[in-house]
Motif scaffolding. Structure first.
Motif, short mmCIF file in Angstrom:
data_model
loop_
_atom_site.label_atom_id
_atom_site.label_comp_id
_atom_site.label_asym_id
_atom_site.label_seq_id
_atom_site.Cartn_x
_atom_site.Cartn_y
_atom_site.Cartn_z
N ASP A 143 22.33 45.35 33.77
CA ASP A 143 22.84 45.48 32.41
C ASP A 143 23.63 46.77 32.24
O ASP A 143 24.64 46.80 31.51
CB ASP A 143 21.68 45.45 31.39
N ILE A 144 23.19 47.83 32.90
CA ILE A 144 23.90 49.11 32.81
C ILE A 144 25.27 49.01 33.47
O ILE A 144 26.29 49.44 32.91
CB ILE A 144 23.05 50.22 33.45
N TYR A 145 25.29 48.43 34.65
CA TYR A 145 26.57 48.23 35.33
C TYR A 145 27.55 47.47 34.44
O TYR A 145 28.70 47.90 34.24
CB TYR A 145 26.38 47.40 36.60
N HIS A 146 27.12 46.34 33.95
CA HIS A 146 28.02 45.46 33.19
C HIS A 146 28.49 46.14 31.90
O HIS A 146 29.65 46.00 31.50
CB HIS A 146 27.30 44.15 32.89
N ARG A 147 27.61 46.90 31.27
CA ARG A 147 27.96 47.59 30.03
C ARG A 147 29.10 48.58 30.25
O ARG A 147 30.00 48.70 29.41
CB ARG A 147 26.73 48.33 29.49
N HIS A 148 29.09 49.25 31.38
CA HIS A 148 30.08 50.31 31.61
C HIS A 148 31.26 49.87 32.48
O HIS A 148 32.30 50.54 32.48
CB HIS A 148 29.40 51.53 32.24
N PHE A 149 31.14 48.77 33.19
CA PHE A 149 32.19 48.35 34.12
C PHE A 149 33.00 47.16 33.65
O PHE A 149 34.07 46.88 34.22
CB PHE A 149 31.57 47.99 35.48
N GLU A 150 32.54 46.45 32.65
CA GLU A 150 33.19 45.20 32.27
C GLU A 150 34.68 45.38 31.97
O GLU A 150 35.51 44.52 32.32
CB GLU A 150 32.49 44.58 31.07
N LYS A 151 35.04 46.49 31.37
CA LYS A 151 36.43 46.69 30.96
C LYS A 151 37.39 46.78 32.14
O LYS A 151 38.61 46.66 31.98
CB LYS A 151 36.56 47.94 30.10
N PHE A 152 36.87 46.99 33.35
CA PHE A 152 37.72 47.15 34.53
C PHE A 152 37.95 45.83 35.27
O PHE A 152 38.75 45.80 36.21
CB PHE A 152 37.07 48.14 35.50
N ARG A 153 37.29 44.78 34.88
CA ARG A 153 37.37 43.53 35.64
C ARG A 153 38.79 42.95 35.62
O ARG A 153 39.47 42.97 34.60
CB ARG A 153 36.38 42.50 35.09
N GLY A 154 39.21 42.44 36.77
CA GLY A 154 40.51 41.78 36.87
C GLY A 154 41.69 42.72 36.85
O GLY A 154 42.84 42.26 36.72
N LYS A 155 41.47 44.03 37.02
CA LYS A 155 42.55 45.00 36.95
C LYS A 155 42.78 45.66 38.31
O LYS A 155 41.87 45.69 39.16
CB LYS A 155 42.24 46.06 35.89
N PRO A 156 43.95 46.24 38.53
CA PRO A 156 44.25 46.90 39.81
C PRO A 156 43.66 48.31 39.85
O PRO A 156 44.35 49.31 39.65
CB PRO A 156 45.78 46.93 39.83
N ILE A 157 42.37 48.38 40.11
CA ILE A 157 41.64 49.64 40.04
C ILE A 157 41.19 50.08 41.43
O ILE A 157 41.25 49.34 42.39
CB ILE A 157 40.40 49.50 39.13
N GLY A 204 37.22 41.66 41.10
CA GLY A 204 38.36 40.80 41.35
C GLY A 204 39.23 41.27 42.50
O GLY A 204 39.07 42.37 43.04
N GLU A 205 40.18 40.45 42.86
CA GLU A 205 41.00 40.67 44.04
C GLU A 205 41.98 41.82 43.89
O GLU A 205 42.50 42.33 44.89
CB GLU A 205 41.76 39.38 44.39
N GLN A 206 42.28 42.24 42.66
CA GLN A 206 43.22 43.35 42.49
C GLN A 206 42.60 44.71 42.76
O GLN A 206 43.31 45.71 42.90
CB GLN A 206 43.82 43.33 41.08
N ALA A 207 41.28 44.77 42.81
CA ALA A 207 40.59 46.04 43.04
C ALA A 207 40.71 46.46 44.50
O ALA A 207 40.63 45.63 45.41
CB ALA A 207 39.12 45.91 42.65
N THR A 208 40.91 47.76 44.71
CA THR A 208 40.79 48.36 46.04
C THR A 208 39.44 49.05 46.09
O THR A 208 39.14 49.90 45.24
CB THR A 208 41.91 49.37 46.30
N ILE A 209 38.62 48.68 47.06
CA ILE A 209 37.24 49.14 47.12
C ILE A 209 37.02 49.96 48.38
O ILE A 209 37.42 49.55 49.48
CB ILE A 209 36.26 47.95 47.08
#
Length: 223
Positions: free
Chosen positions: A27-41, A62-67
């Motif tokens: 829940d903590i992850y999703h609360r703080h990370f949701e805004k980054f989904r699907g973006k080139p981060i 998502g696929e646009q993220a560099t991890i």
């Protein structure tokens, strides 16, 4: 039945590599990370282990993220993939951390889940936090080790990460200090908020200017 949290849903249906997490983290992850989904981060995770969380973050962001995954275990080097890179080194080595920062560039999301000793956590925060972008997030987990002797922790023991985090709450409020020992610094100017949870602290970055207050409306009582 689908869950409201896509990270927990991935975890519970995981057919990939091993993932080991405290369940309240999702829940903590999703609360703080949701805004980054699907973006080139750019996402950086300290602590690769078996590589399962790298797969989970790829599915989530998502696929646009560099991890980038960071680990001291050389066997983890083979756990990369398209858009996912694994760097090998000791996170307590500040020179190594600087090479990590040179490789990753500015970071949107940093997840600190490495070795969990006080030296490792403090070094990683000191070197990597300035590299997190404005509007980025630095999440450090498994902070219960701040209370465990074998990791260099202990209740009210100096030089634990939780002691540092508590001190930084003062720094967050330094605009209001009349004491010369507490002055506005880069942390004050670049940290919008701190969130404390069981075993996790989340730092949300932003451009912070000196607070001001205003009044509107009509006075009813004289001062």
């Amino acid at each position: 039945m689908a869950l409201d949290n896509p990270l927990e849903e991935y975890f519970r249906n995981n057919k990939g590599r091993l993932i080991h997490k405290w369940m309240h983290y999702f829940d903590i992850y999703h609360r703080h990370f949701e805004k980054f989904r699907g973006k080139p981060i750019v996402v950086v995770e300290f602590g690769v282990s078996q590589g399962g969380s790298l797969q989970m973050w790829r599915d989530y962001f998502g696929e646009q993220a560099t991890i980038y995954g960071i680990d001291i275990d050389e066997r983890c080097a083979e756990l990369g993939g398209p858009g996912t890179h694994v760097l090998i080194g000791d996170q307590e080595d500040r020179d190594f951390l600087r090479t990590v920062g040179a490789r990753t560039g500015p970071i949107d999301v940093l997840i600190e889940d490495g070795g969990h000793t006080m030296g490792q956590q403090l070094a990683t925060f000191d070197v990597m936090y300035p590299l997190v972008k404005e509007d980025g997030v630095f999440l450090i987990e498994d902070l219960h080790t701040s209370y465990w002797d074998e990791y260099g922790g202990g209740y009210r023991r100096p030089r634990t990460f939780m002691r540092r985090a508590k001190q930084l709450t003062d720094q967050l409020n330094a605009w209001h200090s009349h004491d010369s020992r507490l002055v506005v610094d880069d942390f004050t100017r670049t940290t919008r908020s701190m969130h404390f949870y069981d075993s996790i602290v989340v730092f949300e970055k932003g451009h912070v200017v000196e607070p001001h207050h205003e009044m509107t409306g009509t006075r009813i009582f004289d001062s």
